[in-house]
Design a protein around this motif. Structure first.
Motif, PDB file in Angstrom:
ATOM      1  N   HIS A 156       0.864  -1.180   0.000  1.00 19.64           N
ATOM      2  CA  HIS A 156       0.000   0.000   0.000  1.00 19.64           C
ATOM      3  C   HIS A 156       0.897   1.225   0.000  1.00 19.64           C
ATOM      4  CE1 HIS A 156      -3.359  -2.633   0.825  1.00 19.64           C
ATOM      5  NE2 HIS A 156      -2.685  -3.151   1.837  1.00 19.64           N
ATOM      6  N   LEU A 157       0.994   1.854  -1.166  1.00 16.82           N
ATOM      7  CA  LEU A 157       1.860   3.010  -1.365  1.00 16.82           C
ATOM      8  C   LEU A 157       0.967   4.148  -1.840  1.00 16.82           C
ATOM      9  CD1 LEU A 157       4.924   3.669  -1.447  1.00 16.82           C
ATOM     10  CD2 LEU A 157       4.965   2.814  -3.786  1.00 16.82           C
ATOM     11  N   PRO A 158       0.903   5.275  -1.109  1.00 17.70           N
ATOM     12  CA  PRO A 158      -0.042   6.325  -1.504  1.00 17.70           C
ATOM     13  C   PRO A 158       0.311   6.949  -2.857  1.00 17.70           C
ATOM     14  CG  PRO A 158       0.949   6.791   0.655  1.00 17.70           C
ATOM     15  CD  PRO A 158       1.696   5.638   0.062  1.00 17.70           C
ATOM     16  N   ALA A 159      -0.702   7.472  -3.537  1.00 20.95           N
ATOM     17  CA  ALA A 159      -0.465   8.297  -4.723  1.00 20.95           C
ATOM     18  C   ALA A 159       0.385   9.480  -4.256  1.00 20.95           C
ATOM     19  CB  ALA A 159      -1.797   8.784  -5.274  1.00 20.95           C
ATOM     20  N   ILE A 160       1.200  10.047  -5.158  1.00 21.88           N
ATOM     21  CA  ILE A 160       2.151  11.102  -4.767  1.00 21.88           C
ATOM     22  C   ILE A 160       1.455  12.229  -3.983  1.00 21.88           C
ATOM     23  CG2 ILE A 160       3.790  12.859  -5.601  1.00 21.88           C
ATOM     24  CD1 ILE A 160       4.948  10.154  -6.120  1.00 21.88           C
ATOM     25  N   GLU A 161       0.251  12.634  -4.416  1.00 21.35           N
ATOM     26  CA  GLU A 161      -0.395  13.778  -3.739  1.00 21.35           C
ATOM     27  C   GLU A 161      -0.796  13.471  -2.294  1.00 21.35           C
ATOM     28  OE1 GLU A 161      -1.621  12.203  -6.417  1.00 21.35           O
ATOM     29  OE2 GLU A 161      -3.816  12.303  -6.519  1.00 21.35           O
ATOM     30  N   TYR A 162      -0.825  12.178  -1.931  1.00 18.11           N
ATOM     31  CA  TYR A 162      -1.159  11.843  -0.541  1.00 18.11           C
ATOM     32  C   TYR A 162       0.069  11.428   0.281  1.00 18.11           C
ATOM     33  CZ  TYR A 162      -5.704  11.766  -2.783  1.00 18.11           C
ATOM     34  OH  TYR A 162      -6.813  12.107  -3.514  1.00 18.11           O
ATOM     35  N   CYS A 163       1.276  11.532  -0.324  1.00 26.17           N
ATOM     36  CA  CYS A 163       2.502  11.220   0.424  1.00 26.17           C
ATOM     37  C   CYS A 163       2.851  12.387   1.346  1.00 26.17           C
ATOM     38  CB  CYS A 163       3.672  10.986  -0.533  1.00 26.17           C
ATOM     39  SG  CYS A 163       3.562   9.465  -1.473  1.00 26.17           S
ATOM     40  N   LEU A 164       2.896  13.587   0.766  1.00 28.76           N
ATOM     41  CA  LEU A 164       3.246  14.785   1.556  1.00 28.76           C
ATOM     42  C   LEU A 164       2.078  15.136   2.471  1.00 28.76           C
ATOM     43  CD1 LEU A 164       4.848  16.440  -1.497  1.00 28.76           C
ATOM     44  CD2 LEU A 164       6.056  16.171   0.649  1.00 28.76           C
ATOM     45  N   ASP A 165       2.326  16.039   3.428  1.00 25.73           N
ATOM     46  CA  ASP A 165       1.278  16.396   4.379  1.00 25.73           C
ATOM     47  C   ASP A 165       0.028  16.890   3.649  1.00 25.73           C
ATOM     48  OD1 ASP A 165       2.924  15.690   6.399  1.00 25.73           O
ATOM     49  OD2 ASP A 165       3.431  17.724   7.038  1.00 25.73           O
ATOM     50  N   ASN A 166      -1.116  16.373   4.071  1.00 19.98           N
ATOM     51  CA  ASN A 166      -2.382  16.732   3.413  1.00 19.98           C
ATOM     52  C   ASN A 166      -3.536  16.521   4.379  1.00 19.98           C
ATOM     53  OD1 ASN A 166      -3.785  13.926   2.764  1.00 19.98           O
ATOM     54  ND2 ASN A 166      -1.587  13.665   2.445  1.00 19.98           N
ATOM     55  N   GLY A 167      -4.681  17.114   4.046  1.00 19.62           N
ATOM     56  CA  GLY A 167      -5.854  16.982   4.916  1.00 19.62           C
ATOM     57  C   GLY A 167      -6.647  15.718   4.626  1.00 19.62           C
ATOM     58  N   ALA A 168      -6.452  15.128   3.425  1.00 20.99           N
ATOM     59  CA  ALA A 168      -7.244  13.952   3.048  1.00 20.99           C
ATOM     60  C   ALA A 168      -6.941  12.762   3.956  1.00 20.99           C
ATOM     61  CB  ALA A 168      -6.970  13.600   1.588  1.00 20.99           C
ATOM     62  N   MET A 169      -5.658  12.591   4.306  1.00 22.54           N
ATOM     63  CA  MET A 169      -5.313  11.455   5.184  1.00 22.54           C
ATOM     64  C   MET A 169      -5.939  11.654   6.580  1.00 22.54           C
ATOM     65  SD  MET A 169      -1.252  12.137   5.811  1.00 22.54           S
ATOM     66  CE  MET A 169      -0.673  13.399   6.957  1.00 22.54           C
ATOM     67  N   ILE A 170      -6.066  12.921   6.994  1.00 24.08           N
ATOM     68  CA  ILE A 170      -6.681  13.216   8.302  1.00 24.08           C
ATOM     69  C   ILE A 170      -8.188  12.938   8.224  1.00 24.08           C
ATOM     70  CG2 ILE A 170      -7.149  15.063  10.008  1.00 24.08           C
ATOM     71  CD1 ILE A 170      -4.124  14.443   9.818  1.00 24.08           C
ATOM     72  N   ALA A 171      -8.830  13.399   7.134  1.00 26.61           N
ATOM     73  CA  ALA A 171     -10.272  13.164   6.971  1.00 26.61           C
ATOM     74  C   ALA A 171     -10.544  11.664   6.791  1.00 26.61           C
ATOM     75  CB  ALA A 171     -10.783  13.948   5.772  1.00 26.61           C
ATOM     76  N   GLY A 172      -9.635  10.956   6.093  1.00 22.68           N
ATOM     77  CA  GLY A 172      -9.816   9.522   5.865  1.00 22.68           C
ATOM     78  C   GLY A 172      -9.788   8.750   7.176  1.00 22.68           C
ATOM     79  N   LEU A 173      -8.735   8.961   7.966  1.00 23.49           N
ATOM     80  CA  LEU A 173      -8.648   8.238   9.243  1.00 23.49           C
ATOM     81  C   LEU A 173      -9.726   8.757  10.204  1.00 23.49           C
ATOM     82  CD1 LEU A 173      -7.174   5.990  10.693  1.00 23.49           C
ATOM     83  CD2 LEU A 173      -5.480   7.630  11.489  1.00 23.49           C
ATOM     84  N   GLY A 174     -10.080  10.027  10.061  1.00 23.65           N
ATOM     85  CA  GLY A 174     -11.195  10.583  10.840  1.00 23.65           C
ATOM     86  C   GLY A 174     -12.483   9.831  10.537  1.00 23.65           C
ATOM     87  N   GLY A 175     -12.645   9.420   9.274  1.00 24.64           N
ATOM     88  CA  GLY A 175     -13.842   8.660   8.878  1.00 24.64           C
ATOM     89  C   GLY A 175     -13.881   7.297   9.563  1.00 24.64           C
ATOM     90  N   VAL A 176     -12.707   6.681   9.728  1.00 27.42           N
ATOM     91  CA  VAL A 176     -12.649   5.385  10.431  1.00 27.42           C
ATOM     92  C   VAL A 176     -13.061   5.592  11.895  1.00 27.42           C
ATOM     93  CG1 VAL A 176     -11.100   3.532  11.212  1.00 27.42           C
ATOM     94  CG2 VAL A 176     -10.798   4.526   8.920  1.00 27.42           C
ATOM     95  N   LYS A 177     -12.549   6.650  12.507  1.00 29.84           N
ATOM     96  CA  LYS A 177     -12.892   6.923  13.910  1.00 29.84           C
ATOM     97  C   LYS A 177     -14.379   7.284  14.046  1.00 29.84           C
ATOM     98  CE  LYS A 177      -9.402   8.345  16.779  1.00 29.84           C
ATOM     99  NZ  LYS A 177      -8.499   9.301  17.449  1.00 29.84           N
ATOM    100  N   PHE A 178     -14.913   7.986  13.038  1.00 30.01           N
ATOM    101  CA  PHE A 178     -16.331   8.357  13.049  1.00 30.01           C
ATOM    102  C   PHE A 178     -17.196   7.095  13.074  1.00 30.01           C
ATOM    103  CE2 PHE A 178     -20.344   9.409  10.994  1.00 30.01           C
ATOM    104  CZ  PHE A 178     -20.722  10.552  11.679  1.00 30.01           C
ATOM    105  N   ALA A 179     -16.833   6.126  12.202  1.00 35.28           N
ATOM    106  CA  ALA A 179     -17.617   4.884  12.129  1.00 35.28           C
ATOM    107  C   ALA A 179     -17.582   4.148  13.468  1.00 35.28           C
ATOM    108  CB  ALA A 179     -17.083   4.005  11.014  1.00 35.28           C
TER     109      ALA A 179
END
Ligand code: KG4
Ligand code: ZN
Length: 361
Positions: free
Chosen positions: A320-343
């Motif tokens: 599991h290797l992120p697309a380049i735009e999700y390697c550097l610091d970004n809000g999508a990884m925070i919202a993504g893992l936030g979605g797991v915690k939300f569930a």
């Protein structure tokens, strides 16, 4: 939220020098990913200046959040109906920088009457490989975070159950790349530039040390490599302290020499990561490890990407290797893992505080 309804999370990231916000649906589908970098503000200092970073976050945070909503097709007036929760990277990072994101997230959670979710930035880097792809992350996994602030190997039992196996005892790999770039006159942040020049150079031209530490160690060290490059570029210094004088500087190097130094530095820097990654996989043998998860800014590196692909194939592991735009610091990884915690209904209250040291042990 009614059963079957999709969950839409706004993620906010401000732990270091990127102000970022993103809207992610069902912990996977990225609807927007807005990042305001501050490279130009820190370049003349050759590194991130915390006070400048936090001031810039204050100026940028609201426009960045607004833009993330617009790009996701969410009107500001309807945001409180369309957004189910606000996730924020609250650790680890620079205290002043974290404070800006956390304060903005709390204000929105309170104003919109939505749950607030604190997310660990390093765990979020390990979740970035799940964004915008069909296959879920497979656990248990060996996780590797390589960034400007972290060089960490982990056992990942689940996206929220991460145990540290080893980490750097001095500099992070991204920091070593950035310092190498400064020594070679390539500017800041230089990881990507060193990588580009390395692709044109001879990686066997110079012999740089690959740190091993103990025979069983899963820790990393990059200070020796950094010093070795300094001496290779500038020659052996004479004198001590302020009197220290070098024989030459980077502007005495030919373009060819810079390419070869970058390539040889990269062979050693990535070689050390691969050595420890192999050790971690081998020592986890028979322990049910199904995949390799890589994340962080340095996972954009061309040599690392090629070598982890080969390693995963060789060991029969999913990668599991992120697309380049999700390697550097970004809000999508925070919202993504936030979605797991939300569930899982893992919410925080308005007493959520920034934690510079982070939560991983
Ligand atoms: O994950 P990140 O955005 O910030 C931290 O959480 O620290 O990582 C930034 C780091 C910088 O040190 C940058 O030079 C490095 O990632 N970087 C690279 C490459 N692209 C970015 N290092 C090596 N090769 C690259 N292609
Ligand atoms: Zn990061």
């Amino acid at each position: 939220m009614s059963p079957g309804k999709r969950c839409t999370i706004l993620g906010i990231e401000s732990s270091c020098d990127e102000t970022a916000a993103s809207v992610v649906v069902d912990a996977r589908e990225v609807k927007s990913n807005v990042i305001a970098t501050q490279f130009e503000l820190h370049e003349e200092y050759g590194g991130v200046v915390p006070e400048i970073a936090s001031r810039a976050h204050i100026e940028r945070i609201l426009p960045v959040i607004r833009e993330a909503l617009v790009q996701a097709g969410i009107d500001e007036d309807e945001a409180n109906e369309r957004i189910d929760a606000i996730a924020v990277g609250h650790c680890p990072g620079l205290i002043g920088s974290l404070l800006v994101g956390v304060s903005a997230a709390k204000a929105l959670a309170w104003a919109w009457g939505k749950p607030l979710i604190g997310v660990d930035h390093v765990m979020a880097h390990l979740y970035a490989g799940a964004l915008d792809v069909d296959d879920p992350l497979r656990y248990p996994a060996i996780g590797l975070i390589v960034s400007g602030g972290h060089t960490t190997l982990c056992r990942v039992n689940d996206s929220l159950d991460v145990r540290v196996l080893g980490r750097t005892i001095d500099d992070a790999i991204g920091e070593a790349y950035d310092k190498a770039a400064m020594m070679l006159g390539l500017g800041f942040p230089g990881g990507r530039r060193v990588d580009e020049r390395a692709q044109r150079g001879d990686d066997r031209k110079y012999d740089f040390p690959i740190s091993r530490l103990g025979a069983e160690s899963l820790d990393f060290s990059y200070s020796g490599l950094k010093t070795s490059l300094l001496y290779m570029v500038r020659g052996k210094p004479a004198g001590k302290g302020k009197e220290r004088k070098f024989e030459r500087d980077y502007d005495d190097l030919t373009e060819r020499e810079v390419d070869d130094l970058c390539a040889s530095f990269q062979r050693a820097a990535i070689g050390a990561v691969m050595l420890k990654l192999k050790r971690a996989i081998d020592s986890a043998d028979g322990d049910g490890v199904k995949s390799l998860i890589v994340g962080g800014g340095v996972s954009a590196n061309s040599r690392l990407r090629a070598e982890v692909r080969d390693l995963a194939k060789d060991r029969g592991l999913d990668l599991h290797l992120p697309a380049i735009e999700y390697c550097l610091d970004n809000g999508a990884m925070i919202a993504g893992l936030g979605g797991v915690k939300f569930a899982r209904k893992e919410f925080d209250d308005l007493s959520l505080s920034p934690m510079p040291a982070g939560s991983l042990r």
